[in-house]
Design a protein around this motif. Structure first.
Motif, mmCIF file in Angstrom:
data_model
loop_
_atom_site.group_PDB
_atom_site.id
_atom_site.type_symbol
_atom_site.label_atom_id
_atom_site.label_comp_id
_atom_site.label_asym_id
_atom_site.label_seq_id
_atom_site.Cartn_x
_atom_site.Cartn_y
_atom_site.Cartn_z
ATOM 1 N N LEU A 60 0.791 -1.056 0.006
ATOM 2 C CA LEU A 60 0.069 -0.013 -0.070
ATOM 3 C C LEU A 60 0.926 1.260 0.050
ATOM 4 O O LEU A 60 1.782 1.280 0.619
ATOM 5 C CB LEU A 60 -0.821 0.006 1.099
ATOM 6 N N HIS A 62 0.123 5.708 -0.798
ATOM 7 C CA HIS A 62 -0.688 6.650 -0.544
ATOM 8 C C HIS A 62 -0.243 8.039 -0.987
ATOM 9 O O HIS A 62 1.006 8.389 -1.196
ATOM 10 C CB HIS A 62 -1.319 6.876 0.869
ATOM 11 N N GLU A 96 -4.666 5.927 9.802
ATOM 12 C CA GLU A 96 -4.310 6.261 8.237
ATOM 13 C C GLU A 96 -5.206 5.140 7.219
ATOM 14 O O GLU A 96 -5.240 5.752 6.202
ATOM 15 C CB GLU A 96 -3.071 6.281 7.963
ATOM 16 N N THR A 97 -5.391 4.043 7.733
ATOM 17 C CA THR A 97 -5.838 2.981 6.777
ATOM 18 C C THR A 97 -7.275 2.481 7.513
ATOM 19 O O THR A 97 -8.044 1.997 6.623
ATOM 20 C CB THR A 97 -4.974 1.982 6.647
ATOM 21 N N PRO A 145 -8.531 0.284 2.281
ATOM 22 C CA PRO A 145 -8.019 1.487 3.580
ATOM 23 C C PRO A 145 -9.219 2.534 3.516
ATOM 24 O O PRO A 145 -9.467 2.856 2.083
ATOM 25 C CB PRO A 145 -6.880 1.746 2.826
ATOM 26 N N PHE A 157 -5.277 6.222 -2.310
ATOM 27 C CA PHE A 157 -4.433 4.962 -2.003
ATOM 28 C C PHE A 157 -4.004 4.291 -3.319
ATOM 29 O O PHE A 157 -4.882 4.316 -4.275
ATOM 30 C CB PHE A 157 -4.982 4.127 -1.191
#
Length: 213
Positions: A60, A62, A96-97, A145, A157
Motif C-alpha cells: 500500500l 498513498h 491512516e487506513t 483502506p 491510495f
C-alpha cells in the motif's frame, strides 16, 4: 536536541521478539524541509514506516492532497516522546487506513543525520545536525483502506507490486524546489525495504496471525 531518540531497552525488546534486523544510517541535506523536522522534534522522536501488504502481495502507498501531482509513498507516522514504536504502529494503522492488523513484524531501523543544506552536510556541521529515526514495520492486512483521521489529508491510495518500490523511490528523489529534501528523505525508506527485504516481500504470505500485544 539532546534527548535520545530511542531507548536501548526498546531495541532490545524488538530484537528479542523479531530477531536481529538491518540498521541503515544516512546523512542528508534536508533542503526546504530541515526546519520542519526541527520543529517536529518538540513532539515526536521519530516515525514508524509501514510496509502494509495484502494477501495478493501488493504493498500500500498513498498520496496527500498537498503533495506534488502523482507523488505516492509508503505510509508513515510520528512516534511521540512518551510512546513506543509498537504502539505508534497500531495507532497509525487505525488513523491512516482503518485496516485490521493480521500480523506485524519489525523489519529494521533507519537513522538519519539531517542538515539544512548540502554545504552543511559536506562540512558535517555539528551545530546544524538533526537526528531522526524510522522504525520499519511490515504489516499484513486485508480489505480496502479508509482513513479515520481527516487531518491526515490522505487523498488517495494505490496497491503496487513490491518490485515497483525502486521506481517510487526514483520519483521521490526527482522532486525539486521545496520538495527536494523531503523527497530524498522519503526515498531512503523505500530503497531500504527493497534492498533488505525483497525476498520477504515477494514470498507467499503466511496464514493470518493474531497481532502481538
Amino acid at each position: 536536541m539532546n534527548r535520545p531518540l530511542m531507548a536501548p531497552s526498546e531495541l532490545e525488546a524488538l530484537t528479542a521478539e523479531f530477531g536481529p534486523q538491518p540498521h541503515h544510517h544516512v546523512a542528508l541535506a534536508g533542503e526546504g524541509w530541515w526546519e520542519e523536522v526541527r520543529r517536529s522534534l518538540a513532539h515526536r522522536r521519530g516515525e514508524v514506516l509501514l510496509v502494509v501488504q495484502r494477501p495478493g502481495g501488493e504493498v500500500l502507498v498513498h498520496t496527500k492532497r498537498f503533495y506534488p501531482p502523482g507523488t505516492y509513498r509508503l505510509l508513515s507516522g510520528g512516534v511521540g516522546w512518551a510512546e513506543t514504536a509498537w504502539a505508534a504502529l497500531h495507532r497509525e494503522m487505525a488513523e491512516e487506513t482503518g485496516l485490521p492488523i493480521r500480523s506485524a513484524a519489525w523489519w529494521g531501523l533507519i537513522t538519519y543525520t539531517l542538515y539544512p543544506t548540502e554545504e552543511a552536510r559536506e562540512r558535517a556541521d555539528p551545530t546544524l545536525a538533526l537526528p531522526f529515526v524510522s522504525f520499519v514495520f511490515h504489516v499484513r492486512t486485508e480489505g480496502d483502506p479508509r482513513p479515520a483521521d481527516a487531518g491526515e489529508a490522505i487523498s488517495g491510495f494505490r496497491w503496487i507490486r513490491p518490485a515497483d518500490l525502486p521506481e517510487v523511490a526514483r520519483r521521490l528523489e526527482a522532486l525539486n524546489g521545496p520538495w527536494k529534501g523531503w523527497g530524498r528523505f522519503r526515498a531512503v525508506g523505500h530503497r531500504f525495504v527493497w534492498m533488505y527485504h525483497r525476498e520477504r516481500l515477494e514470498a507467499p504470505g503466511p496464514p493470518g496471525e493474531a497481532p502481538r500485544p
